[in-house]
Design a protein around this motif. Structure first.
Motif, PDB file in Angstrom:
ATOM      1  N   ILE A 119      43.561  12.378  15.390  1.00  0.00           N
ATOM      2  CA  ILE A 119      43.103  13.262  14.320  1.00  0.00           C
ATOM      3  C   ILE A 119      42.795  14.649  14.880  1.00  0.00           C
ATOM      4  CG2 ILE A 119      41.107  13.720  12.826  1.00  0.00           C
ATOM      5  CD1 ILE A 119      41.052  10.627  12.315  1.00  0.00           C
ATOM      6  N   THR A 120      42.110  14.695  16.019  1.00  0.00           N
ATOM      7  CA  THR A 120      41.781  15.975  16.653  1.00  0.00           C
ATOM      8  C   THR A 120      43.053  16.741  16.987  1.00  0.00           C
ATOM      9  OG1 THR A 120      39.749  15.048  17.574  1.00  0.00           O
ATOM     10  CG2 THR A 120      40.597  17.051  18.613  1.00  0.00           C
ATOM     11  N   SER A 121      44.045  16.057  17.529  1.00  0.00           N
ATOM     12  CA  SER A 121      45.313  16.700  17.883  1.00  0.00           C
ATOM     13  C   SER A 121      46.002  17.297  16.666  1.00  0.00           C
ATOM     14  CB  SER A 121      46.251  15.680  18.546  1.00  0.00           C
ATOM     15  OG  SER A 121      45.700  15.193  19.732  1.00  0.00           O
ATOM     16  N   ILE A 122      46.067  16.539  15.580  1.00  0.00           N
ATOM     17  CA  ILE A 122      46.746  17.000  14.362  1.00  0.00           C
ATOM     18  C   ILE A 122      46.037  18.212  13.770  1.00  0.00           C
ATOM     19  CG2 ILE A 122      47.246  16.376  11.958  1.00  0.00           C
ATOM     20  CD1 ILE A 122      47.839  13.504  13.049  1.00  0.00           C
ATOM     21  N   ILE A 123      44.718  18.167  13.709  1.00  0.00           N
ATOM     22  CA  ILE A 123      43.962  19.286  13.132  1.00  0.00           C
ATOM     23  C   ILE A 123      44.083  20.525  14.007  1.00  0.00           C
ATOM     24  CG2 ILE A 123      41.662  20.127  12.517  1.00  0.00           C
ATOM     25  CD1 ILE A 123      42.919  18.243  10.431  1.00  0.00           C
ATOM     26  N   LEU A 180      50.759  18.735   7.098  1.00  0.00           N
ATOM     27  CA  LEU A 180      50.318  18.378   8.443  1.00  0.00           C
ATOM     28  C   LEU A 180      51.488  17.866   9.284  1.00  0.00           C
ATOM     29  CD1 LEU A 180      47.036  16.483   7.490  1.00  0.00           C
ATOM     30  CD2 LEU A 180      47.228  18.782   8.447  1.00  0.00           C
ATOM     31  N   PRO A 181      51.432  18.101  10.609  1.00  0.00           N
ATOM     32  CA  PRO A 181      52.454  17.523  11.500  1.00  0.00           C
ATOM     33  C   PRO A 181      52.395  16.001  11.450  1.00  0.00           C
ATOM     34  CG  PRO A 181      51.130  19.185  12.641  1.00  0.00           C
ATOM     35  CD  PRO A 181      50.466  18.922  11.321  1.00  0.00           C
ATOM     36  N   ARG A 182      53.534  15.367  11.753  1.00  0.00           N
ATOM     37  CA  ARG A 182      53.604  13.903  11.760  1.00  0.00           C
ATOM     38  C   ARG A 182      53.733  13.412  13.192  1.00  0.00           C
ATOM     39  NH1 ARG A 182      57.893  12.214   7.367  1.00  0.00           N
ATOM     40  NH2 ARG A 182      57.524  10.271   8.449  1.00  0.00           N
TER      41      ARG A 182
END
Length: 168
Positions: free
Chosen positions: A75-79, A106-108
């Motif tokens: 989650i941290t990486s995606i945000i 958002l990225p997948r």
């Protein structure tokens, strides 16, 4: 001679940035389930996973559940990756959060490799991600999670993400 408009107050700029971050985080229901929060300082984000008893995976130690901590890092990486994309557009004024200009998708996740370095103790956890490569189609992120001492991570991960394609 034309007058330039007065610059926005610090409170207005801060509120606009916080609104954009909230719009990003609202797109991940599991983030809300885990209770993940983000501390924003300028363009830098630190994720916080507040401790809760139901995050314990092994009550004998006790230790945080590996799946919960891995999800926290993903989650941290995606945000952080999404924030790195919208921050420049947002600061130039090309992107606003006004209900008329939607934030990018958002990225997948393509792949996410987690290294469990030590036991996650029953306390708050923190994470910071660094975008290693930001491409138009694919991006890579490295993220570390710690508890009491930032120099002693208890978990780290590397992820590859498929970037959302622009509509324009």
């Amino acid at each position: 001679m034309t007058q330039r408009p007065a610059p926005e107050t610090v409170q207005v700029v801060k509120q606009r940035r916080d609104t954009a971050l909230r719009a990003l985080t609202d797109g991940i229901p599991y983030l809300n389930y885990l209770g993940v929060e983000f501390d924003r300082r300028g363009d830098e984000l630190t994720a916080v996973l507040p401790y809760r008893d139901d995050l314990i995976g092994n009550p004998m130690l006790p230790a945080l559940h590996g799946g919960a901590t891995a999800a926290f890092l993903e989650i941290t990486s995606i945000i952080v990756l999404s924030w790195s994309i919208i921050w420049p557009e947002f600061e130039k004024g090309d992107l606003t959060v006004d209900g008329h200009s939607p934030l990018p998708r958002l990225p997948r996740t393509i792949g996410f490799t987690v290294d469990y370095l030590r036991t996650g103790l029953p306390r708050d956890s923190y994470a910071r991600a660094r975008v290693v490569r930001a491409g138009r189609r694919y991006s890579s992120v490295h993220v570390e999670g710690w508890q009491d001492n930032r120099d002693r991570p208890f978990i780290q991960a590397s992820g590859r993400f498929l970037m959302p394609q622009s509509h324009g």
